[in-house]
Structures are given as structure tokens and as C-alpha cells.
Design a protein around this motif. Structure first.
Motif, PDB file in Angstrom:
ATOM      1  N   SER A   1       0.854  -1.185   0.000  1.00 15.51           N
ATOM      2  CA  SER A   1       0.000   0.000   0.000  1.00 15.51           C
ATOM      3  C   SER A   1       0.892   1.237   0.000  1.00 15.51           C
ATOM      4  O   SER A   1       2.060   1.180   0.406  1.00 15.51           O
ATOM      5  CB  SER A   1      -0.900   0.021   1.240  1.00 15.51           C
ATOM      6  N   ALA A   2       0.333   2.347  -0.438  1.00 18.07           N
ATOM      7  CA  ALA A   2       1.083   3.604  -0.459  1.00 18.07           C
ATOM      8  C   ALA A   2       1.516   4.000   0.953  1.00 18.07           C
ATOM      9  O   ALA A   2       2.678   4.337   1.185  1.00 18.07           O
ATOM     10  CB  ALA A   2       0.237   4.707  -1.093  1.00 18.07           C
ATOM     11  N   VAL A   3       0.601   3.940   1.889  1.00 21.67           N
ATOM     12  CA  VAL A   3       0.922   4.325   3.263  1.00 21.67           C
ATOM     13  C   VAL A   3       1.973   3.383   3.856  1.00 21.67           C
ATOM     14  O   VAL A   3       2.914   3.832   4.518  1.00 21.67           O
ATOM     15  CB  VAL A   3      -0.362   4.365   4.130  1.00 21.67           C
ATOM     16  N   GLY A   4       1.860   2.105   3.582  1.00 18.36           N
ATOM     17  CA  GLY A   4       2.830   1.136   4.084  1.00 18.36           C
ATOM     18  C   GLY A   4       4.213   1.339   3.501  1.00 18.36           C
ATOM     19  O   GLY A   4       5.217   1.321   4.220  1.00 18.36           O
ATOM     20  N   MET A   5       4.281   1.549   2.197  1.00 13.61           N
ATOM     21  CA  MET A   5       5.577   1.785   1.558  1.00 13.61           C
ATOM     22  C   MET A   5       6.211   3.068   2.067  1.00 13.61           C
ATOM     23  O   MET A   5       7.421   3.109   2.328  1.00 13.61           O
ATOM     24  CB  MET A   5       5.426   1.878   0.035  1.00 13.61           C
ATOM     25  N   ALA A   6       5.403   4.114   2.201  1.00 13.35           N
ATOM     26  CA  ALA A   6       5.931   5.394   2.687  1.00 13.35           C
ATOM     27  C   ALA A   6       6.527   5.221   4.084  1.00 13.35           C
ATOM     28  O   ALA A   6       7.628   5.715   4.363  1.00 13.35           O
ATOM     29  CB  ALA A   6       4.840   6.462   2.680  1.00 13.35           C
ATOM     30  N   ALA A   7       5.820   4.517   4.948  1.00 11.88           N
ATOM     31  CA  ALA A   7       6.321   4.289   6.310  1.00 11.88           C
ATOM     32  C   ALA A   7       7.622   3.489   6.283  1.00 11.88           C
ATOM     33  O   ALA A   7       8.580   3.827   6.994  1.00 11.88           O
ATOM     34  CB  ALA A   7       5.266   3.568   7.145  1.00 11.88           C
ATOM     35  N   ASP A   8       7.681   2.452   5.456  1.00 10.98           N
ATOM     36  CA  ASP A   8       8.894   1.635   5.349  1.00 10.98           C
ATOM     37  C   ASP A   8      10.079   2.458   4.865  1.00 10.98           C
ATOM     38  O   ASP A   8      11.213   2.228   5.277  1.00 10.98           O
ATOM     39  CB  ASP A   8       8.681   0.462   4.390  1.00 10.98           C
ATOM     40  N   MET A   9       9.811   3.421   3.992  1.00 13.73           N
ATOM     41  CA  MET A   9      10.864   4.255   3.414  1.00 13.73           C
ATOM     42  C   MET A   9      11.243   5.426   4.323  1.00 13.73           C
ATOM     43  O   MET A   9      12.286   6.046   4.132  1.00 13.73           O
ATOM     44  CB  MET A   9      10.406   4.811   2.062  1.00 13.73           C
ATOM     45  N   GLY A  10      10.371   5.761   5.265  1.00 13.74           N
ATOM     46  CA  GLY A  10      10.635   6.892   6.153  1.00 13.74           C
ATOM     47  C   GLY A  10      10.212   8.230   5.576  1.00 13.74           C
ATOM     48  O   GLY A  10      10.781   9.265   5.930  1.00 13.74           O
ATOM     49  N   ILE A  11       9.212   8.229   4.688  1.00 14.13           N
ATOM     50  CA  ILE A  11       8.721   9.470   4.086  1.00 14.13           C
ATOM     51  C   ILE A  11       7.240   9.666   4.402  1.00 14.13           C
ATOM     52  O   ILE A  11       6.564   8.739   4.854  1.00 14.13           O
ATOM     53  CB  ILE A  11       8.923   9.497   2.547  1.00 14.13           C
ATOM     54  N   GLU A  12       6.762  10.871   4.153  1.00 18.96           N
ATOM     55  CA  GLU A  12       5.347  11.185   4.280  1.00 18.96           C
ATOM     56  C   GLU A  12       4.760  11.271   2.878  1.00 18.96           C
ATOM     57  O   GLU A  12       5.412  11.795   1.975  1.00 18.96           O
ATOM     58  CB  GLU A  12       5.159  12.560   4.941  1.00 18.96           C
ATOM     59  N   ILE A  13       3.539  10.799   2.697  1.00 23.02           N
ATOM     60  CA  ILE A  13       2.854  11.001   1.422  1.00 23.02           C
ATOM     61  C   ILE A  13       2.478  12.481   1.344  1.00 23.02           C
ATOM     62  O   ILE A  13       2.063  13.075   2.340  1.00 23.02           O
ATOM     63  CB  ILE A  13       1.594  10.111   1.332  1.00 23.02           C
ATOM     64  N   LEU A  14       2.639  13.071   0.160  1.00 23.45           N
ATOM     65  CA  LEU A  14       2.288  14.481   0.004  1.00 23.45           C
ATOM     66  C   LEU A  14       0.816  14.729   0.320  1.00 23.45           C
ATOM     67  O   LEU A  14      -0.039  13.899   0.023  1.00 23.45           O
ATOM     68  CB  LEU A  14       2.554  14.954  -1.435  1.00 23.45           C
ATOM     69  N   THR A  15       0.541  15.879   0.887  1.00 26.44           N
ATOM     70  CA  THR A  15      -0.843  16.331   1.062  1.00 26.44           C
ATOM     71  C   THR A  15      -1.292  16.947  -0.262  1.00 26.44           C
ATOM     72  O   THR A  15      -0.468  17.194  -1.159  1.00 26.44           O
ATOM     73  CB  THR A  15      -0.932  17.408   2.162  1.00 26.44           C
ATOM     74  N   GLU A  16      -2.573  17.247  -0.380  1.00 31.73           N
ATOM     75  CA  GLU A  16      -3.056  17.926  -1.577  1.00 31.73           C
ATOM     76  C   GLU A  16      -2.349  19.273  -1.743  1.00 31.73           C
ATOM     77  O   GLU A  16      -1.916  19.637  -2.849  1.00 31.73           O
ATOM     78  CB  GLU A  16      -4.568  18.140  -1.522  1.00 31.73           C
ATOM     79  N   GLU A  17      -2.192  20.002  -0.665  1.00 30.00           N
ATOM     80  CA  GLU A  17      -1.532  21.308  -0.723  1.00 30.00           C
ATOM     81  C   GLU A  17      -0.082  21.167  -1.190  1.00 30.00           C
ATOM     82  O   GLU A  17       0.389  21.936  -2.042  1.00 30.00           O
ATOM     83  CB  GLU A  17      -1.573  21.981   0.654  1.00 30.00           C
ATOM     84  N   GLN A  18       0.645  20.192  -0.659  1.00 25.51           N
ATOM     85  CA  GLN A  18       2.028  19.971  -1.072  1.00 25.51           C
ATOM     86  C   GLN A  18       2.102  19.545  -2.538  1.00 25.51           C
ATOM     87  O   GLN A  18       2.998  19.960  -3.277  1.00 25.51           O
ATOM     88  CB  GLN A  18       2.689  18.919  -0.171  1.00 25.51           C
ATOM     89  N   TYR A  19       1.146  18.729  -2.958  1.00 23.07           N
ATOM     90  CA  TYR A  19       1.091  18.309  -4.360  1.00 23.07           C
ATOM     91  C   TYR A  19       0.920  19.523  -5.270  1.00 23.07           C
ATOM     92  O   TYR A  19       1.587  19.641  -6.295  1.00 23.07           O
ATOM     93  CB  TYR A  19      -0.050  17.307  -4.561  1.00 23.07           C
ATOM     94  N   ARG A  20       0.059  20.428  -4.882  1.00 26.36           N
ATOM     95  CA  ARG A  20      -0.150  21.644  -5.680  1.00 26.36           C
ATOM     96  C   ARG A  20       1.105  22.531  -5.668  1.00 26.36           C
ATOM     97  O   ARG A  20       1.437  23.152  -6.676  1.00 26.36           O
ATOM     98  CB  ARG A  20      -1.374  22.400  -5.194  1.00 26.36           C
ATOM     99  N   GLU A  21       1.815  22.574  -4.543  1.00 28.14           N
ATOM    100  CA  GLU A  21       3.086  23.309  -4.482  1.00 28.14           C
ATOM    101  C   GLU A  21       4.092  22.703  -5.458  1.00 28.14           C
ATOM    102  O   GLU A  21       4.804  23.429  -6.154  1.00 28.14           O
ATOM    103  CB  GLU A  21       3.660  23.279  -3.059  1.00 28.14           C
ATOM    104  N   LEU A  22       4.157  21.385  -5.504  1.00 24.00           N
ATOM    105  CA  LEU A  22       5.051  20.715  -6.446  1.00 24.00           C
ATOM    106  C   LEU A  22       4.682  21.085  -7.880  1.00 24.00           C
ATOM    107  O   LEU A  22       5.543  21.401  -8.694  1.00 24.00           O
ATOM    108  CB  LEU A  22       4.982  19.194  -6.253  1.00 24.00           C
ATOM    109  N   GLN A  23       3.391  21.072  -8.180  1.00 18.62           N
ATOM    110  CA  GLN A  23       2.940  21.376  -9.541  1.00 18.62           C
ATOM    111  C   GLN A  23       3.265  22.817  -9.937  1.00 18.62           C
ATOM    112  O   GLN A  23       3.386  23.120 -11.123  1.00 18.62           O
ATOM    113  CB  GLN A  23       1.443  21.107  -9.688  1.00 18.62           C
ATOM    114  N   ALA A  24       3.440  23.692  -8.966  1.00 23.21           N
ATOM    115  CA  ALA A  24       3.831  25.078  -9.267  1.00 23.21           C
ATOM    116  C   ALA A  24       5.284  25.146  -9.734  1.00 23.21           C
ATOM    117  O   ALA A  24       5.697  26.143 -10.327  1.00 23.21           O
ATOM    118  CB  ALA A  24       3.625  25.964  -8.043  1.00 23.21           C
ATOM    119  N   LEU A  25       6.051  24.076  -9.486  1.00 26.77           N
ATOM    120  CA  LEU A  25       7.468  24.038  -9.863  1.00 26.77           C
ATOM    121  C   LEU A  25       7.702  23.394 -11.223  1.00 26.77           C
ATOM    122  O   LEU A  25       8.824  23.380 -11.726  1.00 26.77           O
ATOM    123  CB  LEU A  25       8.267  23.278  -8.803  1.00 26.77           C
ATOM    124  N   GLY A  26       6.675  22.811 -11.806  1.00 24.20           N
ATOM    125  CA  GLY A  26       6.804  22.124 -13.095  1.00 24.20           C
ATOM    126  C   GLY A  26       5.518  21.416 -13.433  1.00 24.20           C
ATOM    127  O   GLY A  26       4.496  21.610 -12.773  1.00 24.20           O
TER     128      GLY A  26
END
Length: 188
Positions: A109-134
Motif C-alpha cells: 500500500s502507499a501508506v505502508g511503503m511510505a512508512a517503510d521508506m521513512g517518508i510522508e505522502i504528500l498532502t493535496e496542498e504539497q502536491y499543488r506546491e510541487l505542480q507550481a514548480l513544473g
């Protein structure tokens, strides 16, 4: 690599730092005002974060610095691959969704993989911030953090970019597709 300590070999650390530096220098518009030398010092002081960046890299995320949290002083690394990271696709949203599938279960699962990797899944707001960069996810989509009220009802949310617009969608949390993965955030 020593998985018990989540620490890379010296050789792999140097190789990864070289990849990250090259990406940083090629994409200066993502991190105006930030200096690679300062970021490198923080990375070298935190072996576990470097291990996590390697996990982001080997799953196709192409992590890059996108800013700094002014409150904490942490550098923010997002997955900046053009499409949702290839090594993190075909996953349902979370463990509960994975367990609910009776047949044709995805491997993770996305949440499981993210936890195993030590990262957070992007929020909608963070996703939109990323899209502002490209322009990202023109052919794929990415799960984003799902509000508890939606998840409680069995849903999950994801985003993509089509028609030069960022779309925010819903799906059953147990669904998974070859073109849907997730993007992560690492604070260093």
C-alpha cells in the motif's frame, strides 16, 4: 547497505550525494536561495535520512530540494520525477485497504511503503506546491494524504495534471492501477 541501521555504504553515500547535487544544480528554479553546501552538511550528518533519499531514488522518485521549513530549519525533499515513481505504482492506499481485498491484492500500500521508506505522502496542498514548480503526472496519478472522514467511509484521494489543470479525485482506497503511485516528502 546495512538495513538494520538504515545506513548506506560510504561508496553509495558518495554516489547518491553526487546524483542529488547534479539534480539540485540542474533545477535551481525549485530551490531559489538555497545552497547545496549547507544541504550536503545536513545530509552527511544524518545517515538515516540519506538512506531514505536512496530509497526514494531507487524507486524512481528523483528526490530534490523544494524548499526549507522556516520554523524548523529543515530542508524539504519531494519526489520530482516527471511521472509518479515507477517503483511505487500499483499500490492501494493503506494497510486496511490492502487487507480488505479478497483477490488480486497488490503487493503493498502507499501508506505502508511510505512508512517503510521513512517518508510522508504528500498532502493535496504539497502536491499543488510541487505542480507550481513544473508539470508532473501528465500520464500518471499519485495518491495524496486522505482526510480521515473520507477514509472512514472507504475512500481515498489522488491527484494528477491534465489539460494544464491539477485535478483532485476520489476512489475506493482498495483500488490500484498501473499508472497510480504516490509521491513523498522527506524533511532533513
Amino acid at each position: 547497505m546495512n538495513n538494520d541501521k538504515k545506513q548506506l555504504s560510504v561508496e553509495r553515500s558518495e554516489e547518491l550525494l553526487g546524483v542529488l547535487k547534479t539534480r539540485f544544480e540542474k533545477n535551481m528554479e525549485r530551490h531559489k536561495g538555497l545552497e547545496w553546501a549547507k544541504i550536503k552538511v545536513k545530509l552527511e550528518a544524518n545517515a538515516e535520512k540519506l538512506w531514505t533519499l536512496d530509497e526514494m531514488e531507487i524507486t524512481g522518485g528523483e528526490p530534490d530540494v523544494v524548499g526549507m521549513d522556516e520554523t524548523t530549519g529543515e530542508y524539504l525533499f519531494y519526489d520530482c520525477a516527471a511521472e509518479s515513481p515507477k517503483g511505487r505504482r500499483s499500490v492501494c492506499y493503506d494497510h486496511e485497504a490492502l487487507q480488505s481485498r479478497k483477490e488480486y491484492k497488490p503487493e503493498n500500500s502507499a501508506v505502508g511503503m511510505a512508512a517503510d521508506m521513512g517518508i510522508e505522502i504528500l498532502t493535496e496542498e504539497q502536491y499543488r506546491e510541487l505542480q507550481a514548480l513544473g508539470k508532473f503526472d501528465l500520464k500518471t496519478s499519485s495518491w495524496v494524504q486522505t482526510p480521515a472522514n473520507i477514509r472512514k467511509l472507504g475512500g481515498a484521494v489522488f491527484c494528477d495534471r491534465r489539460y494544464d489543470t491539477i485535478f483532485f479525485y476520489h476512489n475506493g482506497a482498495e483500488s490500484y492501477y498501473a499508472a497510480r503511485g504516490f509521491r513523498g516528502l522527506l524533511r532533513v
